[in-house]
Design an enzyme around this catalytic site. Structure first.
Site, PDB file in Angstrom:
ATOM      1  N   ASP A   6      18.266 -36.522  19.224  1.00 50.21           N
ATOM      2  CA  ASP A   6      17.432 -36.451  18.265  1.00 50.21           C
ATOM      3  C   ASP A   6      17.241 -35.112  17.663  1.00 50.21           C
ATOM      4  O   ASP A   6      16.749 -34.361  18.240  1.00 50.21           O
ATOM      5  CB  ASP A   6      15.927 -37.326  18.828  1.00 50.21           C
ATOM      6  CG  ASP A   6      14.923 -37.698  17.791  1.00 50.21           C
ATOM      7  OD1 ASP A   6      15.135 -37.016  16.460  1.00 50.21           O
ATOM      8  OD2 ASP A   6      14.393 -38.515  18.114  1.00 50.21           O
ATOM      9  N   SER A  24       7.839 -42.474  16.409  1.00 48.65           N
ATOM     10  CA  SER A  24       8.327 -41.263  15.532  1.00 48.65           C
ATOM     11  C   SER A  24       6.687 -40.785  15.157  1.00 48.65           C
ATOM     12  O   SER A  24       6.098 -40.559  15.970  1.00 48.65           O
ATOM     13  CB  SER A  24       8.689 -41.464  14.280  1.00 48.65           C
ATOM     14  OG  SER A  24       9.324 -40.528  13.655  1.00 48.65           O
ATOM     15  N   HIS A  66      17.324 -40.575  16.269  1.00 52.78           N
ATOM     16  CA  HIS A  66      16.121 -40.852  15.847  1.00 52.78           C
ATOM     17  C   HIS A  66      16.288 -42.106  15.018  1.00 52.78           C
ATOM     18  O   HIS A  66      14.916 -42.824  14.921  1.00 52.78           O
ATOM     19  CB  HIS A  66      15.457 -39.672  15.455  1.00 52.78           C
ATOM     20  CG  HIS A  66      14.065 -39.639  14.715  1.00 52.78           C
ATOM     21  ND1 HIS A  66      13.055 -39.710  15.933  1.00 52.78           N
ATOM     22  CD2 HIS A  66      13.423 -40.144  13.819  1.00 52.78           C
ATOM     23  CE1 HIS A  66      12.021 -39.986  15.247  1.00 52.78           C
ATOM     24  NE2 HIS A  66      11.869 -40.304  14.032  1.00 52.78           N
TER      25      HIS A  66
END
Length: 732
Positions: free
Chosen positions: A662, A576, A708
């Site tokens: 995502d 991330s 995500h």
């Protein structure tokens, strides 16, 4: 088996849940007022649960749990059915990357099978060790394998449990249980179910009894709490934002109404219930500022009342005891968390009185309130502590926890009058162990649980690296004590450094596997993260982002200087927002590492922060700055942004995992990053065609499942095996 450098990419593993909810740092949850939303019930998988506990008439259609329309990768198209050239190019590029990955992964099926078998064996031993419990009087609620169970706290027979809920029996095998709340009289249970392909959860309300019955289904819910036995408050989530609070009743006259709406796009709303169940708190938080409204649980239909109007730069969260509000806040100097109190009737900031202040460079991880005590879970210089505050004797006792421990996991205690605080301790290579602190006995007890039959001689070392500006940066290192010639061992370095969030150092089977195979694991606690308190984060965000990069470089150089591996055996892992620092180091100092693994990485900061139509851009300005408003900010972001600084040079091998669903990291940006990085690496190779010149592998694995934040154990396992086995000979 692989030998030497062929092992390098075998350890480049990274779990999907590494940094979930990174963008909601200051949101409040039931048992954590200062860290990102964390669930009571963790996602677990294993053998199929076959018990039928819900009447056939209660079975719900799958449509309630399917991905919400629009949660796939955003498309520029509206209702126009024509396909633009850019869309066609995107689809072709996506297809090409998927075919490339399928070709690569097929070459290592045998190795994948071997690694999966070993990881599954470890998972079997550690599966049940970390399942949190919700203790409610003599009852204990817990989740395993998508089922929610009820047992008695003093029941020694583990087989004597009741099954209250099963995702499998209801036909929701692709959903996992994320959160659970039990009503005060234990007649109702609210559960959030989440598909791995979406960030929106669905709340299921079950009426408990001899035959539990599904009473209500609420889609797109983030947080929820019971105000009374039959009144539930919840927040709705849309496009990654939570700005509305609703109340729904389960009385004879059932109804639902809107209670609160947040107007500022920078703020995220969630709900928390104070430990004594006197108030629900409606918490509206940005990354730097917060505001709390109170709902009196004795009068749940009355309008919420404001505690203190939001003040820029001041964060605060609320607990309650004996008609006084206990306020966890950054108000006052220094700008670290303090515990203060004020009367409920006059809760303004001018009436806040200091109860306890943290020491300098101390991280407040969690706080739990009891009738006569308050326990603070703290980190200082990499060590974990408890600070037990007695409201009766007005004393504070500090208890140092075992040196191997790196993470807390607080178990839920809905009854504030209990005399014991239960929690778990873990590290990347130590499965969770259950502990209890007794207020009466004033001591820490390691609870007797079945020992995990894993033997490892793992040594933990804590170091300090001197950064460019002389700041000392902590590093936590793990290695096998039996390993010799550490300078020849492979090293896996972890970094994050954003949003004031600590590196995730909870237990992972693959980390233990690496240690047993001779790897060294290093965790670099750079600025921008939260390991040394709020000031550590502030010193690494916005115009200070380069400090985190300097910290990372200093950490890796110190590791090599001390004999922990060397550049040609070193890999860097990030997920991330950690992709910013990892990608930046890959541009500035590629010679320090031989490989890099990125999970759903944020690698194009500049372009993302200039697109205000994206759901998180406005909210993220407090972390990265606003390049549209300030040219100086634009130039600063451009100076470190991974995508903007790719150049023709020798790069390390790179493995990236991305997700089609995502919502936080658009797939298009990752595709562009990979293409640009490949071109730069190939251009360098063509210009320096020396004998034996190495061309790095730059591989992208695009996962159709998972988002995500979440994935199932099976998906994580497959991903880990793919990372372990991808082109080891090239990395070597």
């Amino acid at each position: 088996s692989c030998v030497g450098l062929r092992n390098l990419l075998q350890g480049l593993s990274f779990c999907v849940r590494y940094y979930f909810r990174h963008n909601h740092l200051q949101t409040t949850c039931l048992y954590s007022k200062i860290k990102p939303e964390k669930c009571h019930i963790l996602d677990c998988s294993g053998s199929t649960c076959t018990h039928m506990t819900v009447p056939p008439g209660s079975i719900l259609p799958w449509r309630f749990f399917s991905c919400k329309e629009g949660t796939k990768v955003p498309s520029k198209r509206k209702q126009n059915t024509s396909i633009t050239s850019s869309e066609l190019s995107y689809k072709n590029l996506l297809k090409s990357e998927q075919e490339n990955w399928n070709d690569i992964s097929a070459r290592y099926k045998a190795m994948t099978t071997r690694i999966k078998e070993k990881l599954e064996e470890l998972h079997k031993y550690t599966f049940n060790s970390g399942s949190p419990r919700i203790r409610f009087g003599e009852n204990v609620y817990f989740e395993e394998n998508g089922c929610i169970f009820l047992s008695k706290a003093d029941d020694a027979d583990e087989g004597n449990v009741d099954i209250l809920f099963s995702t499998e029996d209801l036909g929701f095998s692709d959903a996992f249980i994320q959160r659970i709340r039990i009503s005060p009289d234990q007649r109702y249970m609210a559960i959030s179910l989440k598909s791995e392909n979406s960030e929106e959860a669905t709340c299921i309300i079950v009426k408990l009894g001899h035959f539990p019955v599904v009473e209500k289904v609420i889609p797109n819910v983030f947080s929820f709490e019971w105000a009374t036995n039959d009144v539930l408050y919840y927040t709705s989530q849309k496009n990654l934002k939570c700005q509305n609070v609703f109340m729904t009743t389960f009385t004879n006259q059932k109804h639902t109404k809107l209670v609160y709406t947040e107007q500022d796009a920078r703020f995220f709303v969630d709900i928390y219930c104070t430990k004594d169940r006197r108030f629900l708190t409606i918490n509206s938080n940005s990354k730097t500022t917060s505001e709390v409204w109170l709902v009196d649980c004795r009068h749940p239909f009355k309008l919420p009342t404001l505690v203190q109007a939001r003040t820029k730069g001041i964060i605060y969260h609320i607990e309650h005891r004996n008609d006084e509000l206990y306020i966890l806040t950054t108000y006052g100097e220094p700008a670290e968390y303090k515990l203060m109190k004020a009367p409920v009737a006059s809760s303004g900031m001018e009436n806040w009185q200091l109860v306890y202040a943290l020491e300098e460079k101390t991280k407040l991880v969690d706080l739990e309130m009891f009738s006569d005590h308050c326990i603070m879970f703290l980190k200082n210089a990499g060590h974990l502590y408890l600070s037990v505050i007695s409201f009766v004797s007005h004393s504070v006792q500090s208890i140092k926890l075992p040196t191997w421990a790196c993470e807390f996991e607080l178990e839920s205690h809905p009854e504030h009058t209990t005399g014991t605080c239960y929690f778990q301790l873990t590290s990347p290579v130590h499965p969770p162990k259950h502990f209890a602190y007794s207020f009466k006995e004033n001591n820490l007890i390691e609870q007797a649980v079945q020992e995990v039959p894993i033997i490892t001689n793992c040594h933990t070392t804590r170091l300090l690296a001197k950064s460019k500006d002389e700041t000392l940066v902590p590093i936590t290192v793990f290695h096998n004590m039996n390993s010799k010639e550490l300078h020849r061992k492979p090293l896996l370095v972890h970094v994050y450094g954003a949003y004031g969030i600590d590196l995730n150092m909870s237990f992972k089977e693959e980390k233990l596997m690496l240690i047993e195979e001779g790897w060294i694991l290093a965790y670099c606690h750079v600025r921008g993260g939260g390991e040394l308190g709020l000031s550590w984060h502030k010193d690494g965000c916005q115009h200070n982002k380069l400090k985190g990069l300097h910290d990372l470089k200093a950490c890796i150089m110190l590791l090599h200087e001390l004999g922990f591996s060397q550049p040609k055996y070193t890999a860097l892992a990030a997920a991330s927002a950690g992709g910013v620092l990892a990608g930046a180091l890959c541009n500035t100092d590629p010679e320090l590492i031989r490989a890099m693994v990125l999970q759903a990485p944020f690698v194009d900061v500049l372009n993302t922060m200039m697109k205000t139509h994206l759901p998180l851009t406005i909210e993220e300005q407090e972390e990265w700055g606003n390049p549209l408003a300030h040219e100086k900010c634009m130039n600063y972001i451009k100076s470190y942004c991974p995508y903007q600084n790719i150049k023709t040079q020798c790069y390390p091998s790179v493995f990236i995992t991305a997700y089609e669903n995502d919502q936080r990291i658009p797939l298009t940006g990752i595709l562009q990053y990979v293409q640009k990085l490949r071109k730069a690496a190939l251009d360098h190779a063509s210009r320096t065609s020396k004998k034996g010149n190495r061309i790095p592998n730059i591989i992208l694995d695009i996962q159709a499942n998972g988002s995500h934040c979440d994935s199932s154990w099976e998906d994580s396992l497959n991903e880990v095996c793919s990372l372990y086995c991808t082109h080891p000979q090239q990395v070597g």
